[in-house]
Write a protein that holds these residues in place. Structure first.
Motif, mmCIF file in Angstrom:
data_model
loop_
_atom_site.group_PDB
_atom_site.id
_atom_site.type_symbol
_atom_site.label_atom_id
_atom_site.label_comp_id
_atom_site.label_asym_id
_atom_site.label_seq_id
_atom_site.Cartn_x
_atom_site.Cartn_y
_atom_site.Cartn_z
ATOM 1 N N ARG A 51 -45.467 42.862 81.665
ATOM 2 C CA ARG A 51 -45.613 41.703 82.552
ATOM 3 C C ARG A 51 -47.049 41.483 83.016
ATOM 4 O O ARG A 51 -47.308 40.618 83.845
ATOM 5 C CB ARG A 51 -44.699 41.871 83.767
ATOM 6 C CG ARG A 51 -43.239 41.777 83.382
ATOM 7 C CD ARG A 51 -42.293 41.851 84.533
ATOM 8 N NE ARG A 51 -42.911 42.050 85.829
ATOM 9 C CZ ARG A 51 -42.250 42.301 86.931
ATOM 10 N NH1 ARG A 51 -40.946 42.389 86.913
ATOM 11 N NH2 ARG A 51 -42.873 42.468 88.073
ATOM 12 N N THR A 52 -48.001 42.247 82.497
ATOM 13 C CA THR A 52 -49.389 42.118 82.923
ATOM 14 C C THR A 52 -50.180 41.273 81.927
ATOM 15 O O THR A 52 -50.224 41.587 80.732
ATOM 16 C CB THR A 52 -50.049 43.498 83.070
ATOM 17 O OG1 THR A 52 -49.295 44.267 84.004
ATOM 18 C CG2 THR A 52 -51.486 43.364 83.549
ATOM 19 N N LEU A 53 -50.781 40.202 82.423
ATOM 20 C CA LEU A 53 -51.633 39.324 81.615
ATOM 21 C C LEU A 53 -53.071 39.537 82.073
ATOM 22 O O LEU A 53 -53.373 39.434 83.251
ATOM 23 C CB LEU A 53 -51.216 37.862 81.820
ATOM 24 C CG LEU A 53 -51.869 36.830 80.914
ATOM 25 C CD1 LEU A 53 -51.366 36.984 79.479
ATOM 26 C CD2 LEU A 53 -51.573 35.420 81.430
ATOM 27 N N ARG A 54 -53.943 39.837 81.125
ATOM 28 C CA ARG A 54 -55.349 40.101 81.446
ATOM 29 C C ARG A 54 -56.235 39.102 80.717
ATOM 30 O O ARG A 54 -56.100 38.914 79.495
ATOM 31 C CB ARG A 54 -55.727 41.518 81.025
ATOM 32 C CG ARG A 54 -57.194 41.881 81.287
ATOM 33 C CD ARG A 54 -57.547 43.237 80.724
ATOM 34 N NE ARG A 54 -56.689 44.293 81.245
ATOM 35 C CZ ARG A 54 -56.906 44.945 82.386
ATOM 36 N NH1 ARG A 54 -57.951 44.633 83.131
ATOM 37 N NH2 ARG A 54 -56.081 45.892 82.778
ATOM 38 N N LEU A 55 -57.129 38.453 81.450
ATOM 39 C CA LEU A 55 -58.123 37.576 80.847
ATOM 40 C C LEU A 55 -59.164 38.453 80.170
ATOM 41 O O LEU A 55 -59.821 39.260 80.819
ATOM 42 C CB LEU A 55 -58.775 36.691 81.913
ATOM 43 C CG LEU A 55 -59.912 35.791 81.441
ATOM 44 C CD1 LEU A 55 -59.417 34.762 80.431
ATOM 45 C CD2 LEU A 55 -60.567 35.103 82.632
ATOM 46 N N GLU A 56 -59.302 38.302 78.848
ATOM 47 C CA GLU A 56 -60.241 39.141 78.102
ATOM 48 C C GLU A 56 -61.600 38.480 77.935
ATOM 49 O O GLU A 56 -62.625 39.119 78.107
ATOM 50 C CB GLU A 56 -59.660 39.495 76.731
ATOM 51 C CG GLU A 56 -58.419 40.373 76.805
ATOM 52 C CD GLU A 56 -58.704 41.773 77.333
ATOM 53 O OE1 GLU A 56 -59.873 42.205 77.356
ATOM 54 O OE2 GLU A 56 -57.735 42.446 77.739
ATOM 55 N N HIS A 57 -61.617 37.218 77.571
ATOM 56 C CA HIS A 57 -62.887 36.497 77.464
ATOM 57 C C HIS A 57 -62.641 34.999 77.318
ATOM 58 O O HIS A 57 -61.526 34.566 77.059
ATOM 59 C CB HIS A 57 -63.763 37.035 76.333
ATOM 60 C CG HIS A 57 -63.204 36.868 74.962
ATOM 61 N ND1 HIS A 57 -62.266 37.703 74.413
ATOM 62 C CD2 HIS A 57 -63.451 35.936 74.017
ATOM 63 C CE1 HIS A 57 -61.969 37.316 73.200
ATOM 64 N NE2 HIS A 57 -62.664 36.245 72.934
ATOM 65 N N VAL A 58 -63.718 34.255 77.500
ATOM 66 C CA VAL A 58 -63.674 32.799 77.406
ATOM 67 C C VAL A 58 -64.579 32.384 76.258
ATOM 68 O O VAL A 58 -65.728 32.827 76.174
ATOM 69 C CB VAL A 58 -64.136 32.137 78.723
ATOM 70 C CG1 VAL A 58 -64.159 30.625 78.584
ATOM 71 C CG2 VAL A 58 -63.241 32.569 79.880
ATOM 72 N N GLU A 59 -64.052 31.551 75.371
ATOM 73 C CA GLU A 59 -64.835 31.019 74.261
ATOM 74 C C GLU A 59 -65.174 29.566 74.544
ATOM 75 O O GLU A 59 -64.343 28.823 75.062
ATOM 76 C CB GLU A 59 -64.042 31.099 72.956
ATOM 77 C CG GLU A 59 -63.720 32.510 72.528
ATOM 78 C CD GLU A 59 -62.802 32.537 71.314
ATOM 79 O OE1 GLU A 59 -62.444 31.457 70.784
ATOM 80 O OE2 GLU A 59 -62.438 33.646 70.909
ATOM 81 N N ARG A 60 -66.395 29.178 74.159
ATOM 82 C CA ARG A 60 -66.829 27.802 74.307
ATOM 83 C C ARG A 60 -67.284 27.268 72.951
ATOM 84 O O ARG A 60 -67.514 28.060 72.038
ATOM 85 C CB ARG A 60 -67.966 27.732 75.333
ATOM 86 C CG ARG A 60 -67.451 28.033 76.737
ATOM 87 C CD ARG A 60 -68.535 27.977 77.804
ATOM 88 N NE ARG A 60 -67.950 28.043 79.129
ATOM 89 C CZ ARG A 60 -67.508 29.162 79.692
ATOM 90 N NH1 ARG A 60 -67.576 30.316 79.040
ATOM 91 N NH2 ARG A 60 -66.971 29.149 80.889
#
Length: 196
Positions: free
Chosen positions: A182-191
């Motif tokens: 149930r754990t969601l982790r933001l890993e990175h943002v792509e642009r």
């Protein structure tokens, strides 16, 4: 057309646009309204039903392949080939709405029926009951709103899948996530500059 061993959730914007007949439209005039989710889905359905367009996509047994299409109303659109066992991983399309339709084979979408905060977090505990899954065989698709978190998979062990995707506005960023129970982790943002 491009191919990568671990492509982004949508193709890098380096391919040559391809017109797909009546489904394609030019960039809107200053007075045109932006396309709706329903219009993006209609475009994806019509493009997915074009046998000549679908047959034009080269398929790679090792990685996804793609060709950029002329989407409606200034949208970003793609024809994507999925080898057996390939997928996107968990991600969203930030402020873009979108739609996709399976043109050949079958795709599976796992999604979260929960509003995810847009910024300011790296770890979320998901509530029970937020998971949704759907199978999308040939001719089936769906549209989605902003900040829709999902992953798309070709679960076949033998057959390629092909799909048509459209997003508006053209993707400003993609947020990639990892998920453990149930754990969601933001890993990175792509642009977009990351996809050049």
């Amino acid at each position: 057309m491009s191919s990568l061993s671990s492509p982004p959730s949508f193709p890098a914007p380096t391919s040559t646009p391809v017109s797909c007949g009546p489904a394609a439209s030019a960039t809107p005039s200053a007075h045109s309204a932006p396309p709706t989710q329903a219009e993006l889905l209609d475009f994806a359905r019509r493009a997915a039903a074009d046998p000549e367009l679908i047959a034009s996509l080269p398929l790679d047994p090792q990685g996804r392949t793609w060709v950029r299409l002329d989407g409606p109303g200034g949208s970003e659109a793609w024809l994507i080939g999925w080898p057996p066992g390939s997928g996107t991983g968990w991600h969203d399309h930030a402020d873009s709405i979108g739609a996709f339709v399976t043109a050949a084979g079958e795709l599976t979408e796992h999604a979260l029926a929960a509003r995810i905060p847009t910024d300011g977090w790296t770890l979320l505990e998901l509530a029970d009951g937020v998971d949704r899954s759907r199978r999308l065989p040939t001719g089936q698709g769906r549209s989605f709103g902003r900040h829709h978190v999902h992953e798309v998979l070709n679960e076949s062990t033998e057959r390629h899948a092909i799909s048509v995707h459209a997003y508006y506005p053209p993707l400003p960023r993609i947020r990639r996530y990892s998920r453990t129970d149930r754990t969601l982790r933001l890993e990175h943002v792509e642009r977009p500059e990351d996809w050049q």
